[in-house]
Write an enzyme that holds these catalytic residues in place. Structure first.
Site, PDB file in Angstrom:
ATOM      1  N   ASN A  33     124.490  96.593  69.878  1.00 21.32           N
ATOM      2  CA  ASN A  33     124.513  96.319  68.658  1.00 21.32           C
ATOM      3  C   ASN A  33     125.837  97.368  67.935  1.00 21.32           C
ATOM      4  O   ASN A  33     125.941  98.631  68.210  1.00 21.32           O
ATOM      5  CB  ASN A  33     123.390  96.777  67.914  1.00 21.32           C
ATOM      6  CG  ASN A  33     122.278  95.827  68.301  1.00 21.32           C
ATOM      7  OD1 ASN A  33     122.588  94.604  68.400  1.00 21.32           O
ATOM      8  ND2 ASN A  33     120.819  96.267  68.376  1.00 21.32           N
ATOM      9  N   GLY A  55     123.925  95.253  63.474  1.00 19.83           N
ATOM     10  CA  GLY A  55     122.443  95.590  63.533  1.00 19.83           C
ATOM     11  C   GLY A  55     122.236  97.085  64.090  1.00 19.83           C
ATOM     12  O   GLY A  55     121.077  97.439  64.551  1.00 19.83           O
ATOM     13  N   HIS A  59     124.549 103.291  72.271  1.00 20.04           N
ATOM     14  CA  HIS A  59     123.508 103.010  73.318  1.00 20.04           C
ATOM     15  C   HIS A  59     123.639 101.296  73.822  1.00 20.04           C
ATOM     16  O   HIS A  59     123.827 100.742  73.039  1.00 20.04           O
ATOM     17  CB  HIS A  59     122.024 103.302  72.847  1.00 20.04           C
ATOM     18  CG  HIS A  59     121.926 102.661  71.340  1.00 20.04           C
ATOM     19  ND1 HIS A  59     122.441 102.990  70.249  1.00 20.04           N
ATOM     20  CD2 HIS A  59     121.177 101.377  71.013  1.00 20.04           C
ATOM     21  CE1 HIS A  59     121.867 102.263  69.330  1.00 20.04           C
ATOM     22  NE2 HIS A  59     121.452 101.285  69.696  1.00 20.04           N
ATOM     23  N   HIS A  71     121.696  98.539  75.353  1.00 20.20           N
ATOM     24  CA  HIS A  71     120.178  97.889  75.473  1.00 20.20           C
ATOM     25  C   HIS A  71     120.082  97.034  76.729  1.00 20.20           C
ATOM     26  O   HIS A  71     121.047  96.326  77.094  1.00 20.20           O
ATOM     27  CB  HIS A  71     119.905  96.949  74.391  1.00 20.20           C
ATOM     28  CG  HIS A  71     119.563  97.566  73.093  1.00 20.20           C
ATOM     29  ND1 HIS A  71     118.444  97.964  72.653  1.00 20.20           N
ATOM     30  CD2 HIS A  71     120.523  97.991  72.312  1.00 20.20           C
ATOM     31  CE1 HIS A  71     118.442  98.310  71.266  1.00 20.20           C
ATOM     32  NE2 HIS A  71     119.917  98.320  71.054  1.00 20.20           N
TER      33      HIS A  71
HETATM   34  P1  5GP Z   1     119.990  99.817  67.440  1.00 18.74           P
HETATM   35  O1  5GP Z   1     119.186  98.782  66.461  1.00 18.74           O
HETATM   36  O2  5GP Z   1     120.727 100.947  67.139  1.00 18.74           O
HETATM   37  O3  5GP Z   1     120.800  98.939  68.650  1.00 18.74           O
HETATM   38  O4  5GP Z   1     118.674 100.331  68.493  1.00 18.74           O
HETATM   39  C1  5GP Z   1     118.228 101.458  68.322  1.00 18.74           C
HETATM   40  C2  5GP Z   1     117.022 101.457  69.165  1.00 18.74           C
HETATM   41  O5  5GP Z   1     116.476 102.673  69.465  1.00 18.74           O
HETATM   42  C3  5GP Z   1     115.633 100.470  68.702  1.00 18.74           C
HETATM   43  O6  5GP Z   1     115.576  99.439  69.527  1.00 18.74           O
HETATM   44  C4  5GP Z   1     114.617 101.575  68.665  1.00 18.74           C
HETATM   45  O7  5GP Z   1     113.337 100.942  68.757  1.00 18.74           O
HETATM   46  C5  5GP Z   1     115.026 102.597  69.538  1.00 18.74           C
HETATM   47  N1  5GP Z   1     114.683 104.004  68.849  1.00 18.74           N
HETATM   48  C6  5GP Z   1     114.766 104.552  67.858  1.00 18.74           C
HETATM   49  N2  5GP Z   1     114.429 105.715  67.724  1.00 18.74           N
HETATM   50  C7  5GP Z   1     113.808 105.954  68.917  1.00 18.74           C
HETATM   51  C8  5GP Z   1     113.364 107.154  69.619  1.00 18.74           C
HETATM   52  O8  5GP Z   1     113.112 108.494  68.909  1.00 18.74           O
HETATM   53  N3  5GP Z   1     113.065 107.270  71.090  1.00 18.74           N
HETATM   54  C9  5GP Z   1     112.989 105.968  71.637  1.00 18.74           C
HETATM   55  N4  5GP Z   1     112.924 106.218  72.911  1.00 18.74           N
HETATM   56  N5  5GP Z   1     113.644 105.065  71.015  1.00 18.74           N
HETATM   57  C10 5GP Z   1     114.067 104.871  70.055  1.00 18.74           C
END
Ligand code: 5GP
Ligand code: ZN
Length: 115
Positions: free
Chosen positions: A88, A94, A101, A103
């Site tokens: 993302n 998103g 990161h 996924h």
């Molecule tokens: P994005 O929406 O930016 O692509 O994904 C961020 C991801 O990070 C989300 O799936 C969310 O659940 C995960 N996330 C956010 N904060 C933390 C955290 O403190 N620890 C872990 N393990 N995952 C996190």
């Protein structure tokens, strides 16, 4: 970077369920998993998103996709059945955590198109 949650996880300042770590990256279970297997592969260096990759990051990008993704997919048991890689990027993409990161999702049949 100060106040970046993934920098803090990478530095061990905030706990996470790590599944892999080397000099350049850390991988840990997503806090809110969207599939039976859902881990995040995060460079230790703060890079905001793939849109912010620089020429100097070529080795890091290759390390993530050539070395880490296939190894983790195999270790987590999803290499054969298939899995999904998601990056993302930016608000419309998103992205909620502004530290790059990857996924890695698997363990169930994914649908398409994404939301
Ligand atoms: P994005 O929406 O930016 O692509 O994904 C961020 C991801 O990070 C989300 O799936 C969310 O659940 C995960 N996330 C956010 N904060 C933390 C955290 O403190 N620890 C872990 N393990 N995952 C996190
Ligand atoms: Zn960061």
């Amino acid at each position: 970077m100060t106040d970046c949650i993934f920098c803090k996880i990478a530095a061990g300042e905030i706990p996470a369920q790590k599944v892999y770590e080397d000099e350049q990256v850390v991988a840990f279970k997503d806090l809110s998993p969207k599939a039976p297997v859902h881990v995040l592969i995060v460079p230790k260096k703060h890079v905001q998103s793939v849109a912010h990759f620089q020429a100097e990051d070529k080795e890091l990008a290759a390390h993530i996709f050539v070395d880490v993704v296939p190894k983790l997919a195999a270790d987590l048991g999803v290499a054969e059945g298939g899995f999904r890689i998601v990056l993302n990027t930016g608000d419309d993409g998103g992205q909620t955590v502004h530290h790059l990161h990857v996924h890695l999702l698997g363990g169930r049949k994914m649908t398409w198109p994404p939301g």
